[in-house]
Design a protein around this motif. Structure first.
Motif, PDB file in Angstrom:
ATOM      1  N   ALA A   1     107.624  26.871  76.742  1.00 55.76           N
ATOM      2  CA  ALA A   1     106.523  27.631  77.333  1.00 55.76           C
ATOM      3  C   ALA A   1     105.430  26.714  77.877  1.00 55.76           C
ATOM      4  N   GLY A   2     105.694  25.418  77.900  1.00 60.02           N
ATOM      5  CA  GLY A   2     104.713  24.474  78.420  1.00 60.02           C
ATOM      6  C   GLY A   2     103.453  24.381  77.585  1.00 60.02           C
ATOM      7  N   ILE A   3     103.567  24.654  76.286  1.00 57.19           N
ATOM      8  CA  ILE A   3     102.402  24.630  75.399  1.00 57.19           C
ATOM      9  C   ILE A   3     102.335  23.295  74.664  1.00 57.19           C
ATOM     10  N   ASP A   4     101.194  22.655  74.728  1.00 57.08           N
ATOM     11  CA  ASP A   4     100.926  21.412  73.996  1.00 57.08           C
ATOM     12  C   ASP A   4      99.432  21.405  73.713  1.00 57.08           C
ATOM     13  N   ALA A   5      99.040  22.036  72.619  1.00 56.37           N
ATOM     14  CA  ALA A   5      97.635  22.327  72.377  1.00 56.37           C
ATOM     15  C   ALA A   5      97.141  21.759  71.055  1.00 56.37           C
ATOM     16  N   PRO A   6      95.983  21.119  71.067  1.00 50.89           N
ATOM     17  CA  PRO A   6      95.353  20.721  69.802  1.00 50.89           C
ATOM     18  C   PRO A   6      94.899  21.961  69.048  1.00 50.89           C
ATOM     19  N   LEU A   7      94.797  21.844  67.728  1.00 54.22           N
ATOM     20  CA  LEU A   7      94.448  22.985  66.887  1.00 54.22           C
ATOM     21  C   LEU A   7      93.088  22.795  66.230  1.00 54.22           C
ATOM     22  N   THR A   8      92.344  23.870  66.180  1.00 54.92           N
ATOM     23  CA  THR A   8      91.089  23.904  65.446  1.00 54.92           C
ATOM     24  C   THR A   8      91.195  24.953  64.358  1.00 54.92           C
ATOM     25  N   ALA A   9      90.451  24.766  63.274  1.00 57.39           N
ATOM     26  CA  ALA A   9      90.484  25.732  62.180  1.00 57.39           C
ATOM     27  C   ALA A   9      89.691  26.974  62.554  1.00 57.39           C
ATOM     28  N   LEU A  10      90.249  28.160  62.274  1.00 55.20           N
ATOM     29  CA  LEU A  10      89.591  29.434  62.546  1.00 55.20           C
ATOM     30  C   LEU A  10      89.199  30.097  61.234  1.00 55.20           C
ATOM     31  N   ARG A  11      88.034  30.695  61.238  1.00 53.49           N
ATOM     32  CA  ARG A  11      87.522  31.377  60.045  1.00 53.49           C
ATOM     33  C   ARG A  11      87.254  32.837  60.365  1.00 53.49           C
ATOM     34  N   LEU A  12      86.872  33.579  59.346  1.00 54.01           N
ATOM     35  CA  LEU A  12      86.502  34.977  59.525  1.00 54.01           C
ATOM     36  C   LEU A  12      85.000  35.080  59.716  1.00 54.01           C
ATOM     37  N   ASP A  13      84.581  36.030  60.569  1.00 54.40           N
ATOM     38  CA  ASP A  13      83.156  36.254  60.720  1.00 54.40           C
ATOM     39  C   ASP A  13      82.684  37.275  59.690  1.00 54.40           C
ATOM     40  N   ALA A  14      81.434  37.678  59.796  1.00 51.18           N
ATOM     41  CA  ALA A  14      80.844  38.577  58.801  1.00 51.18           C
ATOM     42  C   ALA A  14      81.502  39.940  58.779  1.00 51.18           C
ATOM     43  N   HIS A  15      82.213  40.280  59.845  1.00 52.94           N
ATOM     44  CA  HIS A  15      82.870  41.588  59.931  1.00 52.94           C
ATOM     45  C   HIS A  15      84.348  41.518  59.548  1.00 52.94           C
ATOM     46  N   GLY A  16      84.808  40.361  59.082  1.00 51.74           N
ATOM     47  CA  GLY A  16      86.204  40.228  58.699  1.00 51.74           C
ATOM     48  C   GLY A  16      87.146  40.028  59.859  1.00 51.74           C
ATOM     49  N   THR A  17      86.617  39.607  60.998  1.00 54.76           N
ATOM     50  CA  THR A  17      87.426  39.349  62.183  1.00 54.76           C
ATOM     51  C   THR A  17      87.692  37.862  62.315  1.00 54.76           C
ATOM     52  N   LEU A  18      88.947  37.517  62.585  1.00 52.83           N
ATOM     53  CA  LEU A  18      89.272  36.119  62.799  1.00 52.83           C
ATOM     54  C   LEU A  18      88.671  35.667  64.119  1.00 52.83           C
ATOM     55  N   GLN A  19      87.841  34.622  64.054  1.00 52.79           N
ATOM     56  CA  GLN A  19      87.211  34.113  65.255  1.00 52.79           C
ATOM     57  C   GLN A  19      88.258  33.540  66.199  1.00 52.79           C
ATOM     58  N   ALA A  20      88.099  33.787  67.475  1.00 56.03           N
ATOM     59  CA  ALA A  20      88.993  33.220  68.474  1.00 56.03           C
ATOM     60  C   ALA A  20      88.658  31.750  68.678  1.00 56.03           C
ATOM     61  N   PRO A  21      89.619  30.951  69.139  1.00 55.52           N
ATOM     62  CA  PRO A  21      89.309  29.554  69.457  1.00 55.52           C
ATOM     63  C   PRO A  21      88.255  29.498  70.561  1.00 55.52           C
ATOM     64  N   PRO A  22      87.492  28.425  70.644  1.00 52.52           N
ATOM     65  CA  PRO A  22      86.559  28.271  71.755  1.00 52.52           C
ATOM     66  C   PRO A  22      87.298  28.380  73.090  1.00 52.52           C
ATOM     67  N   VAL A  23      86.645  28.916  74.107  1.00 55.27           N
ATOM     68  CA  VAL A  23      87.299  29.065  75.403  1.00 55.27           C
ATOM     69  C   VAL A  23      87.317  27.759  76.186  1.00 55.27           C
ATOM     70  N   ARG A  24      86.541  26.795  75.767  1.00 59.24           N
ATOM     71  CA  ARG A  24      86.560  25.483  76.412  1.00 59.24           C
ATOM     72  C   ARG A  24      86.649  24.413  75.330  1.00 59.24           C
ATOM     73  N   PRO A  25      87.572  23.465  75.460  1.00 60.40           N
ATOM     74  CA  PRO A  25      88.525  23.375  76.574  1.00 60.40           C
ATOM     75  C   PRO A  25      89.577  24.485  76.508  1.00 60.40           C
ATOM     76  N   GLY A  26      90.126  24.833  77.681  1.00 62.61           N
ATOM     77  CA  GLY A  26      91.080  25.941  77.735  1.00 62.61           C
ATOM     78  C   GLY A  26      92.370  25.654  76.998  1.00 62.61           C
ATOM     79  N   ASN A  27      92.727  24.385  76.880  1.00 54.57           N
ATOM     80  CA  ASN A  27      93.973  24.007  76.201  1.00 54.57           C
ATOM     81  C   ASN A  27      93.713  23.785  74.717  1.00 54.57           C
ATOM     82  N   LEU A  28      93.285  24.830  74.028  1.00 56.93           N
ATOM     83  CA  LEU A  28      92.958  24.738  72.613  1.00 56.93           C
ATOM     84  C   LEU A  28      93.441  25.990  71.919  1.00 56.93           C
ATOM     85  N   ALA A  29      94.073  25.825  70.778  1.00 58.26           N
ATOM     86  CA  ALA A  29      94.508  26.951  69.954  1.00 58.26           C
ATOM     87  C   ALA A  29      93.910  26.780  68.566  1.00 58.26           C
TER      88      ALA A  29
END
Length: 220
Positions: A81-109
């Motif tokens: 799928a042409g995916i080669d992405a660095p990973l960042t740790a994701l946490r839950l916010d105050a509402h129990g929602t998993l935070q999305a990765p930052p939108v920049r840089p775009g090649n980040l999961a």
């Protein structure tokens, strides 16, 4: 479009989770969805009526490798799928929602650090944007994956966890199967998730999510 449910999980697995929006869709409107829409999986890539449910008993169970010790994941690579992405740790916010990765840089999961580490026993989650307001993002082509494709996760312990794709499915946001996607597993499993299911131009949101189901088959 995110997954609408509640969090109810611990450090060894995820049972129910809400994921923040993983796609903007703004660029689809600007450039024309007919030529720029992300690929969506066909029904041939789903588990199918005869397939056993995941979590240790799904397709390819016979080649499952023994789980690895937990270690922080650094990068996810999916050659098909042409995916080669660095990973960042994701946490839950105050509402129990998993935070999305930052939108920049775009090649980040991102990986859910409150759940299973990829390669360890249980169900690990890696989420990535399908697009941002600037164009395609890290998981834009996730829906093009096919069964038996390879997913590799490089880890901080120097090992690379190698997974084989069991199925690729797409779900509407109001019909997301929490237990099927996030339920605990007896083996090391991985879920890759992004927005999908078509784009609703009136609501400026994707209608659902693409989910890749995979299990550990080896390590390097």
């Amino acid at each position: 479009m995110g997954i609408r449910s509640r969090v109810s999980g611990g450090t060894t697995g995820i049972s129910v989770l809400t994921v923040a929006s993983l796609g903007a869709g703004i660029w689809l409107i600007a450039t024309g969805a007919q030529t720029t829409a992300p690929p969506q999986p066909s029904t041939a890539q789903a588990f199918g009526a005869r397939a056993v449910a995941p979590h240790g008993a799904g397709a390819g169970a016979g080649d499952a490798a023994a789980p690895l010790p937990a270690a922080r994941p650094l990068r996810v690579t999916v050659p098909a799928a042409g995916i080669d992405a660095p990973l960042t740790a994701l946490r839950l916010d105050a509402h129990g929602t998993l935070q999305a990765p930052p939108v920049r840089p775009g090649n980040l999961a991102g990986w859910y650090r409150g759940g299973t580490a990829p390669g360890a026993r249980g169900t690990a989650l890696i989420a990535g944007h399908v697009d941002t307001d600037e164009g395609p993002a890290a998981f834009h082509d996730l829906g093009s994956l096919k069964k038996r494709s390879t997913v590799e996760v490089r880890r901080a312990d120097g090992r690379t966890a190698v997974f084989s794709v069991d199925a690729v499915e797409v779900y509407r946001g109001d019909d997301f199967p929490d237990a099927k996607v996030y339920g605990p597993s007896r083996r090391a499993e991985l879920r890759l998730i992004t927005c999908g299911g078509g784009f609703d131009g009136q609501r400026h949101a994707y209608r659902g999510n693409v989910v890749v189901f995979a299990h550990l088959t080896g390590s390097g």
